[in-house]
Design a protein around this motif. Structure first.
Motif, PDB file in Angstrom:
ATOM      1  N   UNK A   1      -4.460   1.678 -11.209  1.00  0.00           N
ATOM      2  CA  UNK A   1      -3.277   2.426 -11.616  1.00  0.00           C
ATOM      3  C   UNK A   1      -2.528   1.444 -12.694  1.00  0.00           C
ATOM      4  N   UNK A   2      -2.373   0.197 -11.969  1.00  0.00           N
ATOM      5  CA  UNK A   2      -1.391  -0.690 -12.709  1.00  0.00           C
ATOM      6  C   UNK A   2      -2.149  -0.955 -13.940  1.00  0.00           C
ATOM      7  N   UNK A   3      -3.387  -1.060 -13.872  1.00  0.00           N
ATOM      8  CA  UNK A   3      -4.133  -1.238 -15.246  1.00  0.00           C
ATOM      9  C   UNK A   3      -4.052  -0.179 -16.277  1.00  0.00           C
ATOM     10  N   UNK A   4      -3.938   0.951 -15.781  1.00  0.00           N
ATOM     11  CA  UNK A   4      -3.915   2.229 -16.656  1.00  0.00           C
ATOM     12  C   UNK A   4      -2.579   2.314 -17.573  1.00  0.00           C
ATOM     13  N   UNK A   5      -1.409   1.437 -17.059  1.00  0.00           N
ATOM     14  CA  UNK A   5      -0.242   1.147 -17.995  1.00  0.00           C
ATOM     15  C   UNK A   5      -0.425   0.560 -19.257  1.00  0.00           C
ATOM     16  N   UNK A   6      -1.761   0.020 -19.362  1.00  0.00           N
ATOM     17  CA  UNK A   6      -2.016  -0.617 -20.709  1.00  0.00           C
ATOM     18  C   UNK A   6      -2.205   0.644 -21.770  1.00  0.00           C
ATOM     19  N   UNK A   7      -2.314   1.785 -21.261  1.00  0.00           N
ATOM     20  CA  UNK A   7      -2.174   3.008 -22.265  1.00  0.00           C
ATOM     21  C   UNK A   7      -0.845   3.161 -22.605  1.00  0.00           C
ATOM     22  N   UNK A   8      -0.061   3.170 -21.532  1.00  0.00           N
ATOM     23  CA  UNK A   8       1.445   3.621 -21.955  1.00  0.00           C
ATOM     24  C   UNK A   8       2.180   2.388 -23.032  1.00  0.00           C
ATOM     25  N   UNK A   9       1.679   1.371 -22.523  1.00  0.00           N
ATOM     26  CA  UNK A   9       2.112  -0.003 -23.363  1.00  0.00           C
ATOM     27  C   UNK A   9       1.273  -0.360 -24.658  1.00  0.00           C
ATOM     28  N   UNK A  10       0.417   0.689 -25.137  1.00  0.00           N
ATOM     29  CA  UNK A  10      -0.295   0.446 -26.319  1.00  0.00           C
ATOM     30  C   UNK A  10       0.646   0.677 -27.551  1.00  0.00           C
TER      31      UNK A  10
ATOM     32  N   UNK B   1       0.723  -1.285  -0.056  1.00  0.00           N
ATOM     33  CA  UNK B   1      -0.094  -0.120   0.055  1.00  0.00           C
ATOM     34  C   UNK B   1       0.580   1.273   0.029  1.00  0.00           C
ATOM     35  N   UNK B   2       1.942   1.533   0.972  1.00  0.00           N
ATOM     36  CA  UNK B   2       2.531   2.719   1.077  1.00  0.00           C
ATOM     37  C   UNK B   2       3.691   2.791   0.132  1.00  0.00           C
ATOM     38  N   UNK B   3       4.278   1.798  -0.101  1.00  0.00           N
ATOM     39  CA  UNK B   3       5.237   1.853  -1.147  1.00  0.00           C
ATOM     40  C   UNK B   3       4.711   1.678  -2.633  1.00  0.00           C
TER      41      UNK B   3
ATOM     42  N   UNK C   1      -3.924   8.406  -1.389  1.00  0.00           N
ATOM     43  CA  UNK C   1      -3.063   9.013  -0.246  1.00  0.00           C
ATOM     44  C   UNK C   1      -4.281   9.427   0.805  1.00  0.00           C
ATOM     45  N   UNK C   2      -5.407  10.050   0.486  1.00  0.00           N
ATOM     46  CA  UNK C   2      -6.347  10.440   1.560  1.00  0.00           C
ATOM     47  C   UNK C   2      -6.956   9.132   2.199  1.00  0.00           C
ATOM     48  N   UNK C   3      -7.345   8.070   1.380  1.00  0.00           N
ATOM     49  CA  UNK C   3      -7.524   6.648   2.112  1.00  0.00           C
ATOM     50  C   UNK C   3      -6.541   6.116   2.970  1.00  0.00           C
ATOM     51  N   UNK C   4      -5.247   6.188   2.771  1.00  0.00           N
ATOM     52  CA  UNK C   4      -4.473   5.713   3.619  1.00  0.00           C
ATOM     53  C   UNK C   4      -4.187   6.540   4.921  1.00  0.00           C
ATOM     54  N   UNK C   5      -4.314   7.926   4.931  1.00  0.00           N
ATOM     55  CA  UNK C   5      -4.405   8.767   6.092  1.00  0.00           C
ATOM     56  C   UNK C   5      -5.851   8.276   7.013  1.00  0.00           C
TER      57      UNK C   5
ATOM     58  N   UNK D   1     -11.847  -1.576   5.414  1.00  0.00           N
ATOM     59  CA  UNK D   1     -12.536  -1.177   3.973  1.00  0.00           C
ATOM     60  C   UNK D   1     -11.739  -0.179   3.353  1.00  0.00           C
ATOM     61  N   UNK D   2     -10.893   0.827   3.907  1.00  0.00           N
ATOM     62  CA  UNK D   2      -9.826   1.534   3.240  1.00  0.00           C
ATOM     63  C   UNK D   2      -8.840   1.095   2.597  1.00  0.00           C
ATOM     64  N   UNK D   3      -8.371  -0.251   3.421  1.00  0.00           N
ATOM     65  CA  UNK D   3      -7.309  -0.871   2.786  1.00  0.00           C
ATOM     66  C   UNK D   3      -7.719  -1.595   1.571  1.00  0.00           C
ATOM     67  N   UNK D   4      -8.845  -2.101   1.490  1.00  0.00           N
ATOM     68  CA  UNK D   4      -9.181  -2.737   0.432  1.00  0.00           C
ATOM     69  C   UNK D   4      -9.718  -1.847  -0.736  1.00  0.00           C
ATOM     70  N   UNK D   5     -10.039  -0.817  -0.559  1.00  0.00           N
ATOM     71  CA  UNK D   5     -10.352   0.463  -1.563  1.00  0.00           C
ATOM     72  C   UNK D   5      -8.841   0.802  -2.050  1.00  0.00           C
ATOM     73  N   UNK D   6      -7.811   1.007  -1.182  1.00  0.00           N
ATOM     74  CA  UNK D   6      -6.476   1.306  -1.685  1.00  0.00           C
ATOM     75  C   UNK D   6      -6.014   0.243  -2.652  1.00  0.00           C
ATOM     76  N   UNK D   7      -6.114  -0.843  -2.293  1.00  0.00           N
ATOM     77  CA  UNK D   7      -5.659  -2.042  -3.223  1.00  0.00           C
ATOM     78  C   UNK D   7      -6.409  -1.925  -4.390  1.00  0.00           C
ATOM     79  N   UNK D   8      -7.515  -1.925  -4.481  1.00  0.00           N
ATOM     80  CA  UNK D   8      -8.440  -1.803  -5.626  1.00  0.00           C
ATOM     81  C   UNK D   8      -7.869  -0.447  -6.549  1.00  0.00           C
TER      82      UNK D   8
END
Length: 177
Positions: free
Chosen positions: A139-148, A67-69, A107-111, A127-134
């Protein structure tokens, strides 16, 4: 998407940024934060079931890396996106602001997660932890745009300085994407 897929995305991104001329130390910093995020995801996933009984410290270390890293990794990516406007910017113009919004929300959810955990509101913290993970996986999925723009990826293995002399030609493996 599992931790192994996240690690591969970080490695491909490292080589993409290297080819774009991103500084060596900054690119390595980004790579290692991404790999530590993937490691934390793997640890949390493997020790989630036993978390309540005897693996709480292991789970907390994995959660910190995931989460944090992981949030730091995407803030570094976003910093690079805004700082290096000369880099190729594939995708729609709203991708950058979307990433900014998702990183800010993480970041807001982590605080909120840390505050709720310190109070007796552990379910809300989870619930915040799971929302952050999602959000991080989004964000990892958005790399599909960069790898297109990638058509294929070539992996070249070259021996290190202490190994035997190199063969007549480097060994390459074509990976269709």
């Amino acid at each position: 998407m599992g931790a192994a897929m996240a690690a591969w995305i970080c490695i491909i991104r490292y080589h993409q940024l290297r080819d774009w001329g991103v500084g060596k130390w900054f690119n390595r910093l980004i790579l290692w934060t991404g790999l530590l995020c993937a490691l934390g995801t793997s640890v949390v996933g493997n020790f989630q079931y036993h978390r309540q009984k005897n693996q709480l410290p292991t789970h907390l270390i994995g959660a910190f890396f995931a989460l944090f890293v992981g949030n730091l990794y995407f803030w570094l990516q976003l910093f690079l996106f805004w700082r290096m406007r000369s880099l190729p910017q594939p995708g729609a113009p709203w991708i950058g602001p979307l990433r900014l919004g998702l990183c800010s929300l993480c970041t807001i959810l982590m605080v909120a997660m840390v505050i709720l955990h310190s109070w007796p509101l552990r379910s809300a913290s989870a619930a915040c932890e799971w929302a952050i993970a999602t959000l991080l996986f989004t964000l990892f999925g958005l790399f599909a745009v960069d790898f297109s723009c990638l058509d294929s990826c070539t992996l070249c293995l070259q021996p290190g300085p202490s190994l035997s002399p190199p063969p007549a030609s480097p060994i390459s493996l074509q990976i269709p994407l």
